[in-house]
Design a protein around this motif. Structure first.
Motif, mmCIF file in Angstrom:
data_model
loop_
_atom_site.group_PDB
_atom_site.id
_atom_site.type_symbol
_atom_site.label_atom_id
_atom_site.label_comp_id
_atom_site.label_asym_id
_atom_site.label_seq_id
_atom_site.Cartn_x
_atom_site.Cartn_y
_atom_site.Cartn_z
ATOM 1 N N GLU A 64 0.841 -1.198 0.000
ATOM 2 C CA GLU A 64 0.000 0.000 0.000
ATOM 3 C C GLU A 64 0.871 1.241 0.000
ATOM 4 O O GLU A 64 1.703 1.427 0.891
ATOM 5 C CB GLU A 64 -0.925 0.039 1.219
ATOM 6 N N PHE A 65 0.682 2.098 -0.994
ATOM 7 C CA PHE A 65 1.295 3.414 -0.993
ATOM 8 C C PHE A 65 0.356 4.337 -0.216
ATOM 9 O O PHE A 65 -0.790 4.555 -0.615
ATOM 10 C CB PHE A 65 1.539 3.883 -2.424
ATOM 11 N N PHE A 66 0.865 4.874 0.878
ATOM 12 C CA PHE A 66 0.038 5.409 1.963
ATOM 13 C C PHE A 66 0.423 6.846 2.286
ATOM 14 O O PHE A 66 1.604 7.155 2.450
ATOM 15 C CB PHE A 66 0.253 4.505 3.185
ATOM 16 N N ASP A 67 -0.587 7.705 2.390
ATOM 17 C CA ASP A 67 -0.392 9.091 2.820
ATOM 18 C C ASP A 67 -1.117 9.264 4.156
ATOM 19 O O ASP A 67 -2.335 9.088 4.231
ATOM 20 C CB ASP A 67 -0.986 10.041 1.777
ATOM 21 N N PRO A 68 -0.401 9.603 5.245
ATOM 22 C CA PRO A 68 -1.053 9.696 6.553
ATOM 23 C C PRO A 68 -2.100 10.802 6.656
ATOM 24 O O PRO A 68 -2.924 10.781 7.571
ATOM 25 C CB PRO A 68 0.110 9.951 7.519
ATOM 26 N N ALA A 69 -2.107 11.737 5.714
ATOM 27 C CA ALA A 69 -3.127 12.789 5.713
ATOM 28 C C ALA A 69 -4.292 12.473 4.786
ATOM 29 O O ALA A 69 -5.204 13.285 4.635
ATOM 30 C CB ALA A 69 -2.507 14.131 5.320
ATOM 31 N N CYS A 70 -4.272 11.304 4.168
ATOM 32 C CA CYS A 70 -5.297 10.918 3.192
ATOM 33 C C CYS A 70 -6.522 10.340 3.909
ATOM 34 O O CYS A 70 -6.414 9.354 4.641
ATOM 35 C CB CYS A 70 -4.697 9.902 2.227
ATOM 36 N N GLU A 71 -7.682 10.936 3.669
ATOM 37 C CA GLU A 71 -8.913 10.471 4.310
ATOM 38 C C GLU A 71 -9.294 9.071 3.844
ATOM 39 O O GLU A 71 -9.825 8.269 4.625
ATOM 40 C CB GLU A 71 -10.047 11.459 4.028
ATOM 41 N N VAL A 94 2.596 -4.497 3.285
ATOM 42 C CA VAL A 94 3.815 -3.686 3.241
ATOM 43 C C VAL A 94 3.390 -2.238 3.004
ATOM 44 O O VAL A 94 2.620 -1.959 2.084
ATOM 45 C CB VAL A 94 4.760 -4.138 2.116
ATOM 46 N N VAL A 95 3.878 -1.309 3.837
ATOM 47 C CA VAL A 95 3.461 0.092 3.755
ATOM 48 C C VAL A 95 4.581 0.944 3.186
ATOM 49 O O VAL A 95 5.729 0.878 3.650
ATOM 50 C CB VAL A 95 3.048 0.624 5.144
ATOM 51 N N ARG A 96 4.246 1.740 2.174
ATOM 52 C CA ARG A 96 5.183 2.694 1.580
ATOM 53 C C ARG A 96 4.616 4.092 1.796
ATOM 54 O O ARG A 96 3.412 4.311 1.638
ATOM 55 C CB ARG A 96 5.343 2.431 0.073
ATOM 56 N N PHE A 97 5.456 5.056 2.116
ATOM 57 C CA PHE A 97 5.010 6.398 2.483
ATOM 58 C C PHE A 97 5.102 7.366 1.306
ATOM 59 O O PHE A 97 6.184 7.577 0.742
ATOM 60 C CB PHE A 97 5.852 6.933 3.644
ATOM 61 N N VAL A 98 3.966 7.951 0.958
ATOM 62 C CA VAL A 98 3.928 8.951 -0.114
ATOM 63 C C VAL A 98 3.113 10.150 0.381
ATOM 64 O O VAL A 98 1.909 10.246 0.134
ATOM 65 C CB VAL A 98 3.341 8.367 -1.423
ATOM 66 N N GLN A 174 12.948 7.519 -1.104
ATOM 67 C CA GLN A 174 12.913 6.252 -1.835
ATOM 68 C C GLN A 174 11.482 5.820 -2.121
ATOM 69 O O GLN A 174 11.170 5.361 -3.231
ATOM 70 C CB GLN A 174 13.617 5.166 -1.022
ATOM 71 N N ASP A 175 10.606 5.962 -1.126
ATOM 72 C CA ASP A 175 9.214 5.573 -1.325
ATOM 73 C C ASP A 175 8.546 6.440 -2.390
ATOM 74 O O ASP A 175 7.784 5.942 -3.228
ATOM 75 C CB ASP A 175 8.444 5.662 -0.004
ATOM 76 N N MET A 176 8.843 7.731 -2.366
ATOM 77 C CA MET A 176 8.282 8.624 -3.382
ATOM 78 C C MET A 176 8.814 8.261 -4.766
ATOM 79 O O MET A 176 8.068 8.269 -5.757
ATOM 80 C CB MET A 176 8.618 10.079 -3.045
ATOM 81 N N ALA A 177 10.100 7.939 -4.854
ATOM 82 C CA ALA A 177 10.687 7.550 -6.139
ATOM 83 C C ALA A 177 10.060 6.262 -6.660
ATOM 84 O O ALA A 177 9.770 6.132 -7.861
ATOM 85 C CB ALA A 177 12.199 7.390 -5.996
ATOM 86 N N ASP A 178 9.833 5.301 -5.764
ATOM 87 C CA ASP A 178 9.201 4.046 -6.174
ATOM 88 C C ASP A 178 7.769 4.289 -6.644
ATOM 89 O O ASP A 178 7.304 3.655 -7.592
ATOM 90 C CB ASP A 178 9.217 3.041 -5.023
ATOM 91 N N ASN A 183 3.953 4.949 -11.398
ATOM 92 C CA ASN A 183 2.894 5.877 -11.796
ATOM 93 C C ASN A 183 1.785 5.950 -10.750
ATOM 94 O O ASN A 183 0.598 6.083 -11.084
ATOM 95 C CB ASN A 183 2.321 5.492 -13.162
ATOM 96 N N VAL A 184 2.156 5.865 -9.482
ATOM 97 C CA VAL A 184 1.189 6.046 -8.394
ATOM 98 C C VAL A 184 1.049 7.537 -8.150
ATOM 99 O O VAL A 184 2.008 8.204 -7.761
ATOM 100 C CB VAL A 184 1.648 5.340 -7.105
ATOM 101 N N THR A 185 -0.138 8.066 -8.375
ATOM 102 C CA THR A 185 -0.372 9.506 -8.219
ATOM 103 C C THR A 185 -1.438 9.808 -7.178
ATOM 104 O O THR A 185 -1.651 10.975 -6.844
ATOM 105 C CB THR A 185 -0.797 10.129 -9.558
ATOM 106 N N ARG A 186 -2.127 8.767 -6.680
ATOM 107 C CA ARG A 186 -3.175 8.959 -5.670
ATOM 108 C C ARG A 186 -3.026 7.891 -4.598
ATOM 109 O O ARG A 186 -2.434 6.835 -4.829
ATOM 110 C CB ARG A 186 -4.566 8.866 -6.301
ATOM 111 N N THR A 187 -3.589 8.189 -3.434
ATOM 112 C CA THR A 187 -3.535 7.227 -2.328
ATOM 113 C C THR A 187 -4.951 6.891 -1.863
ATOM 114 O O THR A 187 -5.861 7.710 -1.999
ATOM 115 C CB THR A 187 -2.729 7.801 -1.149
ATOM 116 N N PRO A 188 -5.103 5.679 -1.313
ATOM 117 C CA PRO A 188 -4.111 4.618 -1.252
ATOM 118 C C PRO A 188 -3.912 3.957 -2.617
ATOM 119 O O PRO A 188 -4.850 3.810 -3.379
ATOM 120 C CB PRO A 188 -4.713 3.626 -0.252
ATOM 121 N N GLY A 189 -2.670 3.585 -2.886
ATOM 122 C CA GLY A 189 -2.356 2.836 -4.102
ATOM 123 C C GLY A 189 -1.997 1.415 -3.728
ATOM 124 O O GLY A 189 -1.091 1.198 -2.918
#
Length: 219
Positions: A64-71, A94-98, A174-178, A183-189
């Motif tokens: 999961e590409f995850f943004d902690p401010a994402c509703e 597995v959590v990735r931070f974006v 690194q997480d942002m680069a991945d 092509n992940v532009t929105r969360t959660p991905g």
């Protein structure tokens, strides 16, 4: 109806049909492109620094590409956690931070520091429970998180020292680069064993996970 009106109606119908077909083909091409990106970037789905939840021996990896401010991330969190809990050790998260949202960068760094203290789950649950307060889109105040986390078990002084280190910043970078490479532009991905979730929704995610579980473990 006159011939002119019939002709105009026919043209309008054909234009709508062409638009619908074009939209369908575009969505298919985007999905195919993301699948190809996933296949060619298999190593990006889990890094050594990534927080995980669930059995490390699980054959199905949910990234999961995850943004902690994402509703939406907050809304999905309990369902995703339950999905892993109910998998009988067959699925690992597995959590990735974006931190795409303004103000989310500090929260993401705090979560990296919490993971280093082996407190990712209790800290992320406080971060999400207080999201309405610190992550207001009109006036984000991420510094409020330090007060909210006082009872989480987190060593606040140690975490405050960590968030400005090159090590923590490198994790976020690194997480942002991945994310960009996929092509992940929105969360959660979401990706399941490297396969992207093509139609967003919890039921669709559950179906994708179930298919991968059946492939990995049999019916």
């Amino acid at each position: 109806m006159t011939r002119k009106r019939i002709a105009l109606a026919l043209i309008a119908s054909l234009a709508l049909a062409a638009f619908a077909l074009g939209s369908f083909l575009y969505q298919r091409s985007q999905a195919a492109a993301q699948q190809e990106l996933a296949r060619s970037n298999e190593g990006v789905f889990a890094r050594a620094h990534s927080p995980t939840y669930g059995d490390p021996a699980a054959k199905v990896r949910l990234t999961e590409f995850f943004d902690p401010a994402c509703e939406t991330c907050r809304a999905f969190y309990p369902a995703v956690k339950k999905l892993v809990d109910d998998s009988q050790g067959r699925v690992q998260l597995v959590v990735r931070f974006v931190p795409f949202h303004y103000g989310a960068d500090l929260a993401a760094k705090i979560l990296v520091a919490a993971h280093d203290q082996q407190l990712f789950v209790p800290v992320v649950e406080v971060v999400l429970a207080t999201q309405d307060s610190w992550a207001s889109h009109a006036n984000p105040r991420p510094q409020l998180l330090w007060g909210y986390l006082a009872q989480s078990g987190l060593d606040i002084a140690k975490a405050k020292a960590a968030v400005d280190t090159a090590q923590v910043k490198a994790v976020i970078a690194q997480d942002m680069a991945d994310a960009r490479s996929l092509n992940v532009t929105r969360t959660p991905g979401f990706f399941v064993n490297g396969k992207p979730l093509e139609r967003f929704g919890y039921e669709q995610l559950l179906e994708l996970v179930q298919r991968e579980v059946e492939l990995a473990y049999g019916q």
